[in-house]
Design a protein around this motif. Structure first.
Motif, PDB file in Angstrom:
ATOM      1  N   HIS A 133      12.850  -0.069  36.404  1.00 56.94           N
ATOM      2  CA  HIS A 133      11.438  -0.087  35.611  1.00 56.94           C
ATOM      3  C   HIS A 133      10.586  -0.779  36.107  1.00 56.94           C
ATOM      4  CE1 HIS A 133      13.821   2.495  33.200  1.00 56.94           C
ATOM      5  NE2 HIS A 133      14.639   1.636  32.878  1.00 56.94           N
TER       6      HIS A 133
ATOM      7  N   LYS B 106      14.140   1.972  39.622  1.00 53.10           N
ATOM      8  CA  LYS B 106      14.994   2.356  38.916  1.00 53.10           C
ATOM      9  C   LYS B 106      15.479   1.450  37.710  1.00 53.10           C
ATOM     10  CE  LYS B 106      19.259   1.302  41.432  1.00 53.10           C
ATOM     11  NZ  LYS B 106      20.535   1.835  42.322  1.00 53.10           N
TER      12      LYS B 106
ATOM     13  N   SER C 192      15.036  10.765  44.077  1.00 51.49           N
ATOM     14  CA  SER C 192      16.709  10.729  44.488  1.00 51.49           C
ATOM     15  C   SER C 192      17.024   9.542  44.207  1.00 51.49           C
ATOM     16  CB  SER C 192      16.646  11.299  45.907  1.00 51.49           C
ATOM     17  OG  SER C 192      16.107  10.602  46.900  1.00 51.49           O
TER      18      SER C 192
ATOM     19  N   ALA D  64      16.498   7.289  42.031  1.00 49.37           N
ATOM     20  CA  ALA D  64      16.457   7.307  40.378  1.00 49.37           C
ATOM     21  C   ALA D  64      15.078   6.412  39.970  1.00 49.37           C
ATOM     22  CB  ALA D  64      17.596   6.244  39.784  1.00 49.37           C
ATOM     23  N   SER D  65      14.187   6.212  41.125  1.00 46.84           N
ATOM     24  CA  SER D  65      12.817   5.630  40.842  1.00 46.84           C
ATOM     25  C   SER D  65      11.800   6.805  40.385  1.00 46.84           C
ATOM     26  CB  SER D  65      12.254   5.018  42.150  1.00 46.84           C
ATOM     27  OG  SER D  65      12.234   6.014  43.193  1.00 46.84           O
ATOM     28  N   TRP D  66      10.671   6.470  39.743  1.00 46.57           N
ATOM     29  CA  TRP D  66       9.650   7.435  39.336  1.00 46.57           C
ATOM     30  C   TRP D  66       8.284   7.165  40.007  1.00 46.57           C
ATOM     31  CZ3 TRP D  66      10.465  11.183  35.788  1.00 46.57           C
ATOM     32  CH2 TRP D  66      11.880  10.994  34.910  1.00 46.57           C
TER      33      TRP D  66
ATOM     34  N   ALA E 245       4.917  12.945  36.238  1.00 47.97           N
ATOM     35  CA  ALA E 245       6.033  12.291  36.484  1.00 47.97           C
ATOM     36  C   ALA E 245       7.118  12.882  37.179  1.00 47.97           C
ATOM     37  CB  ALA E 245       6.683  11.474  35.064  1.00 47.97           C
ATOM     38  N   ARG E 246       7.446  12.169  38.408  1.00 44.38           N
ATOM     39  CA  ARG E 246       8.455  12.743  39.353  1.00 44.38           C
ATOM     40  C   ARG E 246       9.582  11.869  39.446  1.00 44.38           C
ATOM     41  NH1 ARG E 246       6.189  17.408  42.710  1.00 44.38           N
ATOM     42  NH2 ARG E 246       4.217  17.749  41.507  1.00 44.38           N
ATOM     43  N   ARG E 247      10.814  12.270  39.246  1.00 40.73           N
ATOM     44  CA  ARG E 247      12.057  11.353  39.439  1.00 40.73           C
ATOM     45  C   ARG E 247      12.572  11.458  40.797  1.00 40.73           C
ATOM     46  NH1 ARG E 247      17.643  10.598  36.206  1.00 40.73           N
ATOM     47  NH2 ARG E 247      18.051   8.463  37.240  1.00 40.73           N
TER      48      ARG E 247
ATOM     49  N   TYR F 175       7.877   3.424  40.097  1.00 42.80           N
ATOM     50  CA  TYR F 175       8.520   2.409  39.386  1.00 42.80           C
ATOM     51  C   TYR F 175       9.753   2.583  39.812  1.00 42.80           C
ATOM     52  CZ  TYR F 175       5.017   2.444  35.573  1.00 42.80           C
ATOM     53  OH  TYR F 175       3.668   2.312  34.932  1.00 42.80           O
TER      54      TYR F 175
END
Length: 69
Positions: free
Chosen positions: A28, A26, A7, A9-11, A3-5, A24
């Motif tokens: 969700h 920010k 810059s 704030a998405s994943w 899982a990588r966040r 995903y």
């Protein structure tokens, strides 16, 4: 998996051992889904910006590792 966040704030999530990578927002909500066919799965996914690599270079590299039929 991984899982990588990002810059913004998405994943970006790779569900290790499953044929699924999901991005995903920010909020969700799903923004992108990649499903592999057959017995192919991803262990890890890493985001790449267009300034790091062109789409053509990415496709060429992927095709060299797993040629399309």
């Amino acid at each position: 998996g991984s899982a990588r966040r990002l810059s913004d704030a998405s994943w970006l999530v790779a569900w290790g051992g499953l044929p699924l990578i999901v991005a995903y927002g920010k909020d969700h909500a799903r923004r992108f889904v990649l499903r592999f066919e057959g017995n192919t799965y991803s262990y890890r996914a890493a985001p790449i910006s267009s300034s790091q690599m062109s789409r053509a270079a990415l496709v060429t590299g992927m095709d060299s590792m797993h040629p399309r039929r």
